[in-house]
Design a protein around this motif. Sequence first.
Motif, mmCIF file in Angstrom:
data_model
loop_
_atom_site.group_PDB
_atom_site.id
_atom_site.type_symbol
_atom_site.label_atom_id
_atom_site.label_comp_id
_atom_site.label_asym_id
_atom_site.label_seq_id
_atom_site.Cartn_x
_atom_site.Cartn_y
_atom_site.Cartn_z
ATOM 1 N N PRO A 57 6.453 14.070 -9.983
ATOM 2 C CA PRO A 57 6.746 15.496 -10.135
ATOM 3 C C PRO A 57 5.980 16.103 -11.317
ATOM 4 C CG PRO A 57 8.767 14.279 -9.745
ATOM 5 C CD PRO A 57 7.666 13.260 -9.950
ATOM 6 N N GLY A 58 5.342 17.245 -11.064
ATOM 7 C CA GLY A 58 4.585 17.934 -12.101
ATOM 8 C C GLY A 58 3.148 17.463 -12.245
ATOM 9 N N THR A 59 2.790 16.402 -11.535
ATOM 10 C CA THR A 59 1.421 15.890 -11.577
ATOM 11 C C THR A 59 0.886 15.828 -10.144
ATOM 12 O OG1 THR A 59 2.006 14.510 -13.466
ATOM 13 C CG2 THR A 59 -0.041 13.982 -12.347
ATOM 14 N N PRO A 60 0.049 16.786 -9.769
ATOM 15 C CA PRO A 60 -0.425 16.794 -8.382
ATOM 16 C C PRO A 60 -1.311 15.588 -8.068
ATOM 17 C CG PRO A 60 -1.575 18.449 -9.679
ATOM 18 C CD PRO A 60 -0.502 17.869 -10.557
ATOM 19 N N VAL A 61 -1.219 15.135 -6.850
ATOM 20 C CA VAL A 61 -2.076 14.050 -6.380
ATOM 21 C C VAL A 61 -3.317 14.698 -5.770
ATOM 22 C CG1 VAL A 61 -2.286 12.094 -4.806
ATOM 23 C CG2 VAL A 61 -0.098 12.603 -5.870
ATOM 24 N N VAL A 62 -4.485 14.371 -6.296
ATOM 25 C CA VAL A 62 -5.742 14.883 -5.766
ATOM 26 C C VAL A 62 -6.358 13.779 -4.922
ATOM 27 C CG1 VAL A 62 -8.023 15.767 -6.341
ATOM 28 C CG2 VAL A 62 -6.046 16.370 -7.761
ATOM 29 N N VAL B 90 -16.614 7.357 -3.893
ATOM 30 C CA VAL B 90 -15.370 7.924 -4.413
ATOM 31 C C VAL B 90 -14.511 6.828 -5.049
ATOM 32 C CG1 VAL B 90 -13.226 9.085 -3.746
ATOM 33 C CG2 VAL B 90 -15.401 9.890 -2.835
ATOM 34 N N ALA B 91 -14.425 5.673 -4.406
ATOM 35 C CA ALA B 91 -13.644 4.565 -4.961
ATOM 36 C C ALA B 91 -14.256 4.087 -6.275
ATOM 37 C CB ALA B 91 -13.573 3.420 -3.953
ATOM 38 N N HIS B 92 -15.568 3.992 -6.311
ATOM 39 C CA HIS B 92 -16.252 3.549 -7.537
ATOM 40 C C HIS B 92 -16.034 4.545 -8.677
ATOM 41 C CE1 HIS B 92 -19.181 1.400 -9.920
ATOM 42 N NE2 HIS B 92 -19.784 2.546 -10.196
ATOM 43 N N ALA B 93 -15.861 5.827 -8.327
ATOM 44 C CA ALA B 93 -15.622 6.855 -9.342
ATOM 45 C C ALA B 93 -14.203 6.789 -9.897
ATOM 46 C CB ALA B 93 -15.900 8.237 -8.765
ATOM 47 N N GLY B 94 -13.351 5.961 -9.268
ATOM 48 C CA GLY B 94 -12.013 5.754 -9.814
ATOM 49 C C GLY B 94 -10.878 6.452 -9.094
ATOM 50 N N ALA B 95 -11.121 6.988 -7.916
ATOM 51 C CA ALA B 95 -10.041 7.649 -7.178
ATOM 52 C C ALA B 95 -8.952 6.637 -6.822
ATOM 53 C CB ALA B 95 -10.583 8.288 -5.904
ATOM 54 N N PRO B 96 -7.680 6.965 -7.082
ATOM 55 C CA PRO B 96 -6.611 6.018 -6.770
ATOM 56 C C PRO B 96 -6.320 5.931 -5.276
ATOM 57 C CG PRO B 96 -5.687 8.048 -7.613
ATOM 58 C CD PRO B 96 -7.180 8.172 -7.726
ATOM 59 N N ALA B 97 -6.714 6.962 -4.526
ATOM 60 C CA ALA B 97 -6.531 6.975 -3.078
ATOM 61 C C ALA B 97 -7.590 7.889 -2.485
ATOM 62 C CB ALA B 97 -5.133 7.478 -2.714
ATOM 63 N N ILE B 98 -7.948 7.625 -1.248
ATOM 64 C CA ILE B 98 -8.981 8.401 -0.561
ATOM 65 C C ILE B 98 -8.465 8.726 0.831
ATOM 66 C CG2 ILE B 98 -11.371 8.377 0.266
ATOM 67 C CD1 ILE B 98 -11.838 6.060 -1.752
ATOM 68 N N ILE B 99 -8.735 9.946 1.278
ATOM 69 C CA ILE B 99 -8.375 10.290 2.646
ATOM 70 C C ILE B 99 -9.634 10.326 3.499
ATOM 71 C CG2 ILE B 99 -6.333 11.596 1.990
ATOM 72 C CD1 ILE B 99 -7.917 14.155 2.528
ATOM 73 N N LYS C 69 0.833 -1.205 0.000
ATOM 74 C CA LYS C 69 0.000 0.000 0.000
ATOM 75 C C LYS C 69 0.869 1.256 0.000
ATOM 76 C CE LYS C 69 -3.815 -2.215 2.399
ATOM 77 N NZ LYS C 69 -4.620 -2.244 3.629
ATOM 78 N N ALA C 70 1.951 1.232 0.783
ATOM 79 C CA ALA C 70 2.850 2.384 0.842
ATOM 80 C C ALA C 70 3.526 2.616 -0.505
ATOM 81 C CB ALA C 70 3.899 2.184 1.934
ATOM 82 N N GLN C 71 3.944 1.544 -1.152
ATOM 83 C CA GLN C 71 4.591 1.677 -2.461
ATOM 84 C C GLN C 71 3.607 2.201 -3.511
ATOM 85 O OE1 GLN C 71 6.151 -2.316 -2.774
ATOM 86 N NE2 GLN C 71 8.192 -1.667 -2.097
ATOM 87 N N LEU C 72 2.378 1.730 -3.464
ATOM 88 C CA LEU C 72 1.362 2.219 -4.392
ATOM 89 C C LEU C 72 1.100 3.706 -4.160
ATOM 90 C CD1 LEU C 72 -0.819 1.868 -6.543
ATOM 91 C CD2 LEU C 72 -2.367 1.142 -4.724
ATOM 92 N N PHE C 73 0.956 4.100 -2.904
ATOM 93 C CA PHE C 73 0.716 5.506 -2.587
ATOM 94 C C PHE C 73 1.891 6.372 -3.029
ATOM 95 C CE2 PHE C 73 0.431 9.157 0.359
ATOM 96 C CZ PHE C 73 -0.828 9.597 -0.008
ATOM 97 N N ARG C 74 3.085 5.890 -2.814
ATOM 98 C CA ARG C 74 4.290 6.629 -3.230
ATOM 99 C C ARG C 74 4.332 6.774 -4.750
ATOM 100 N NH1 ARG C 74 7.357 10.239 -3.881
ATOM 101 N NH2 ARG C 74 9.597 10.067 -3.782
#
Length: 56
Positions: free
Chosen positions: A17-22, A35-44, A7-12
């Motif tokens: 650089p140059g592409t913000p993580v939303v 949110v997950a169904h909409a395709g978000a790669p990560a959720i806070i 999970k840590a490697q995926l998040f990293r």
Amino acid sequence: MATLLDKAQLFRSLHVPGTPVVLPNAWDAASARVVAHAGAPAIIHRRIAVAPAPRP
């Protein structure tokens, strides 16, 4: 099942650089599923997502 290291490697890998993580903020389990169904790669998730207004 993914390990914590996986999970840590995926998040990293999302940090390019140059592409913000939303990271969308989920308020509860239902909104996290949406949110997950909409395709978000990560959720806070924050326990208090909106700070209380200061009192006079």
